[in-house]
Design a protein around this motif. Structure first.
Motif, PDB file in Angstrom:
ATOM      1  N   UNK A   1       0.836  -1.196   0.000  1.00  0.00           N
ATOM      2  CA  UNK A   1       0.000   0.000   0.000  1.00  0.00           C
ATOM      3  C   UNK A   1       0.874   1.250   0.000  1.00  0.00           C
ATOM      4  N   UNK A   2       0.348   2.304  -0.612  1.00  0.00           N
ATOM      5  CA  UNK A   2       1.099   3.545  -0.765  1.00  0.00           C
ATOM      6  C   UNK A   2       0.125   4.704  -0.676  1.00  0.00           C
ATOM      7  N   UNK A   3       0.380   5.647   0.229  1.00  0.00           N
ATOM      8  CA  UNK A   3      -0.469   6.832   0.340  1.00  0.00           C
ATOM      9  C   UNK A   3       0.296   8.096  -0.038  1.00  0.00           C
ATOM     10  N   UNK A   4       1.431   7.952  -0.707  1.00  0.00           N
ATOM     11  CA  UNK A   4       2.209   9.111  -1.135  1.00  0.00           C
ATOM     12  C   UNK A   4       1.424   9.940  -2.153  1.00  0.00           C
TER      13      UNK A   4
ATOM     14  N   UNK B   1       0.824  10.152  12.557  1.00  0.00           N
ATOM     15  CA  UNK B   1       1.363  10.076  13.908  1.00  0.00           C
ATOM     16  C   UNK B   1       0.955   8.767  14.575  1.00  0.00           C
ATOM     17  N   UNK B   2      -0.299   8.376  14.377  1.00  0.00           N
ATOM     18  CA  UNK B   2      -0.840   7.177  15.025  1.00  0.00           C
ATOM     19  C   UNK B   2      -1.089   6.123  13.955  1.00  0.00           C
ATOM     20  N   UNK B   3      -0.301   5.067  13.912  1.00  0.00           N
ATOM     21  CA  UNK B   3      -0.461   4.024  12.897  1.00  0.00           C
ATOM     22  C   UNK B   3      -1.631   3.100  13.232  1.00  0.00           C
ATOM     23  N   UNK B   4      -2.357   2.659  12.207  1.00  0.00           N
ATOM     24  CA  UNK B   4      -3.353   1.601  12.380  1.00  0.00           C
ATOM     25  C   UNK B   4      -2.923   0.301  11.716  1.00  0.00           C
ATOM     26  N   UNK B   5      -1.938   0.358  10.831  1.00  0.00           N
ATOM     27  CA  UNK B   5      -1.512  -0.854  10.136  1.00  0.00           C
ATOM     28  C   UNK B   5      -0.054  -0.746   9.742  1.00  0.00           C
ATOM     29  N   UNK B   6       0.682  -1.835   9.939  1.00  0.00           N
ATOM     30  CA  UNK B   6       2.064  -1.942   9.476  1.00  0.00           C
ATOM     31  C   UNK B   6       2.156  -2.998   8.376  1.00  0.00           C
ATOM     32  N   UNK B   7       3.117  -2.790   7.486  1.00  0.00           N
ATOM     33  CA  UNK B   7       3.413  -3.747   6.414  1.00  0.00           C
ATOM     34  C   UNK B   7       2.143  -4.219   5.708  1.00  0.00           C
ATOM     35  N   UNK B   8       1.323  -3.257   5.320  1.00  0.00           N
ATOM     36  CA  UNK B   8       0.056  -3.571   4.657  1.00  0.00           C
ATOM     37  C   UNK B   8       0.289  -3.847   3.176  1.00  0.00           C
ATOM     38  N   UNK B   9      -0.325  -4.923   2.696  1.00  0.00           N
ATOM     39  CA  UNK B   9      -0.238  -5.308   1.289  1.00  0.00           C
ATOM     40  C   UNK B   9      -1.641  -5.621   0.783  1.00  0.00           C
TER      41      UNK B   9
ATOM     42  N   UNK C   1       3.336  -1.402   3.361  1.00  0.00           N
ATOM     43  CA  UNK C   1       3.175   0.024   3.607  1.00  0.00           C
ATOM     44  C   UNK C   1       2.597   0.285   4.986  1.00  0.00           C
ATOM     45  N   UNK C   2       2.897   1.455   5.528  1.00  0.00           N
ATOM     46  CA  UNK C   2       2.364   1.875   6.830  1.00  0.00           C
ATOM     47  C   UNK C   2       1.211   2.854   6.589  1.00  0.00           C
ATOM     48  N   UNK C   3       0.095   2.620   7.283  1.00  0.00           N
ATOM     49  CA  UNK C   3      -1.115   3.401   7.050  1.00  0.00           C
ATOM     50  C   UNK C   3      -1.684   3.851   8.385  1.00  0.00           C
ATOM     51  N   UNK C   4      -2.116   5.100   8.450  1.00  0.00           N
ATOM     52  CA  UNK C   4      -2.664   5.657   9.667  1.00  0.00           C
ATOM     53  C   UNK C   4      -4.162   5.831   9.599  1.00  0.00           C
ATOM     54  N   UNK C   5      -4.768   6.325  10.681  1.00  0.00           N
ATOM     55  CA  UNK C   5      -6.215   6.554  10.693  1.00  0.00           C
ATOM     56  C   UNK C   5      -6.607   7.652   9.725  1.00  0.00           C
ATOM     57  N   UNK C   6      -7.797   7.508   9.135  1.00  0.00           N
ATOM     58  CA  UNK C   6      -8.295   8.512   8.213  1.00  0.00           C
ATOM     59  C   UNK C   6      -7.788   8.385   6.795  1.00  0.00           C
TER      60      UNK C   6
END
Length: 537
Positions: A99-102, A360-368, A404-409
């Motif tokens: 996952x990528x939020x760039x 700042x606050x992660x909800x998921x690590x290494x998301x694919x 990918x690392x993904x946060x709330x929202x």
């Protein structure tokens, strides 16, 4: 880079690849991100709520693993050192990517077009265009993701556009967040002496210092020809005057030793590591390393080590009319973080009010994500963008493989061009997202699916959000027209038609971001981006 990786119903995936072209010369750097940085950790400006749209079982708000999508896995790890994915088919009906939020590619393209210049096709990443807009996907009730899959037929034969939408829970300003331990790594090279740059940065950092919580910590690292820790990790409670003195002492100097800045920044972050806090490096630079260590791999190794051993992540903010896109994006990728580009004060507000609080606050690590296309209904498919985020199919559930690392929202959008078989009817695709809990590292999965009967009759009669996604993807594809390896998207409109579509959508949605998209497309049309035998005009 063009879209080269073509799949048939027996077509596979290509793993995550290499870097893009080297950075160009420095013209000017603009430190625009910090004017609103003081607000970034106090409130979140994320999207609204929603319910979990998945069918998976729940246990205490956590999603339990679901069965793998049907179909064989395939593909092997390959890396093209030039950064260009090869148009080489491999077996399998799967598509797998991190996952990528760039959004940096989209922001920099807008800046370049506004200055009357044509963006370098090598800097165009379509996924960063389609992820540059708010989406209305349903949200999960708890941590993890919801999965939405929809699509629409184009006017190009049997081709459709299929959208996979992933969403995390809304960012909640009332939710208690952990303390923040932020190491700001700031470019103070000579161009920062111009009015409205370093002087503005000093003023903004002063405001930020007064608005952060007492239990937050800040470190400050500067770099030009050398790097210096001007403020070690400092708890703000009782020490704000010390922080103000360090900020007031910032002065511009010489060239850009970005490697030294990154190494010193991470060393400072590691030395000031706080257990139970969100430890993050915020790099603000134009990414044009011209002094000292300019080799990306060497710089990246230091970031990778800090990530693995200490969990420190990176948020990169790109600035400047000339911008080292490739290096900044690779730094963020290896640093388990994100990168964005700031061109003006409005962008700065969006980045630090919307994006950084979510990070700042992660909800998921290494998301694919992995999408399984049904070979009975799908003849050919290809993922639009994500060229350097591909993961080998067999590594989808290998949790040691970086995601990918993904946060709330956050929302994440992936768009596919899909050609169905003649007279095809029935199941089209199943999308699965897998991630690790940021605290326990326990794996979780969620899934969604699409039938051929769910495809809408036309892209331009679809919901507004789908149309915006399509316009953004077509626009990115047009800007890649200078790449001879590009394969145009199906149902491609002219740039004039795209500008008109975007303008109409901006009026209907009253969305300033869509209005900015329409403006950028109009500027590209006026520059006659597509020439010769280019498919888009």
């Amino acid at each position: 880079m063009g879209i080269k990786h073509i799949r048939k119903a027996v077509g596979g995936d290509r793993p995550r690849g290499g870097a893009r072209t080297a950075a160009r010369r420095r013209a000017a750097a603009a430190l625009l991100a910090l004017p609103v940085a003081g607000a970034l950790l106090l409130t979140g400006c994320g999207a609204g709520g929603g319910s979990n749209s998945s069918d998976g079982d729940k246990s205490g708000g956590r999603n339990l693993p679901l069965p793998a999508p049907a179909g064989p896995t395939g593909g092997a790890d390959r890396a093209d050192p030039s950064g260009a994915p090869e148009a080489t088919p491999s077996s399998g009906n799967l598509s797998t990517f991190a996952l990528d939020v760039d959004t940096a590619s989209y922001g920099y393209a807008r800046r370049t077009l506004a200055e009357g210049r044509v963006p370098d096709p090598a800097t165009i990443r379509p996924e960063e265009f389609v992820n540059g807009f708010r989406q209305d996907y349903q949200r999960p009730d708890g941590n993890g993701f919801s999965v939405s899959v929809d699509g629409a037929r184009t006017d190009d034969g049997r081709w459709s556009l299929v959208r996979v939408g992933l969403a995390t829970r809304p960012a909640d300003s009332e939710r208690e967040r952990p303390p923040a331990a932020l190491t700001f790594v700031i470019d103070i090279s000579g161009s920062m002496a111009e009015p409205g740059r370093l002087d503005l940065a000093r003023e903004s950092l002063d405001v930020m210092t007064d608005r952060l919580r007492d239990d937050d910590s800040v470190a400050l690292v500067t770099f030009s020809d050398e790097a210096e820790t001007v403020l070690p990790m400092t708890r703000l409670g009782g020490h704000r005057a010390r922080v103000h003195r360090a900020i007031d002492g910032l002065e511009p100097t010489d060239s850009t030793n970005l490697g030294a800045g990154v190494r010193t920044g991470y060393a400072t972050a590691v030395h000031g590591l706080r257990e139970g806090a969100t430890n993050r490096v915020v790099l603000i630079s134009d990414g044009l390393a011209n002094t000292g260590d300019t080799d990306a791999d060497t710089i990246l190794e230091r970031i990778s080590s800090a990530r693995r051993e200490h969990g420190i992540t990176l948020f990169g903010v790109g600035v400047g009319s000339d911008y080292g896109d490739a290096l900044m994006e690779r730094l963020a990728d290896k640093g388990d973080g994100h990168t964005t580009y700031v061109s003006d004060r409005d962008d700065a507000f969006t980045v630090f009010c919307d994006q950084l609080p979510q990070n700042i606050d992660l909800t998921a690590r290494d998301a694919k994500a992995q999408v399984a296309f049904d070979p009975g209904t799908v003849e050919e498919f290809r993922l639009i963008g994500y060229d350097d985020r591909r993961v080998a199919d067999q590594d989808f559930r290998e949790d040691k493989v970086d995601g990918g690392e993904v946060g709330p929202g956050h929302t994440v959008t992936a768009l596919y061009a899909v050609r169905t078989r003649p007279g095809a009817s029935g199941h089209l695709a199943t999308a699965t997202v897998r991630w690790l809990d940021p605290d326990s590292r326990a794996p979780h999965e969620e899934t969604g699916s699409l039938e051929t009967g769910d495809l809408r009759d036309g892209v331009w009669s679809s919901p507004n959000s789908f149309q915006v996604t399509a316009v953004a993807a077509y626009f990115a594809d047009a800007l890649r027209s200078g790449d001879s390896r590009r394969r145009p998207l199906p149902g491609v409109p002219t740039l004039g038609e795209l500008a008109s579509r975007a303008g109409s959508l901006a009026n209907v949605t009253e969305d300033k971001d869509v209005s900015a998209l329409a403006t950028a497309i109009g500027q590209a049309r006026d520059l006659d981006i597509c020439t010769g035998d280019c498919a888009v005009r």
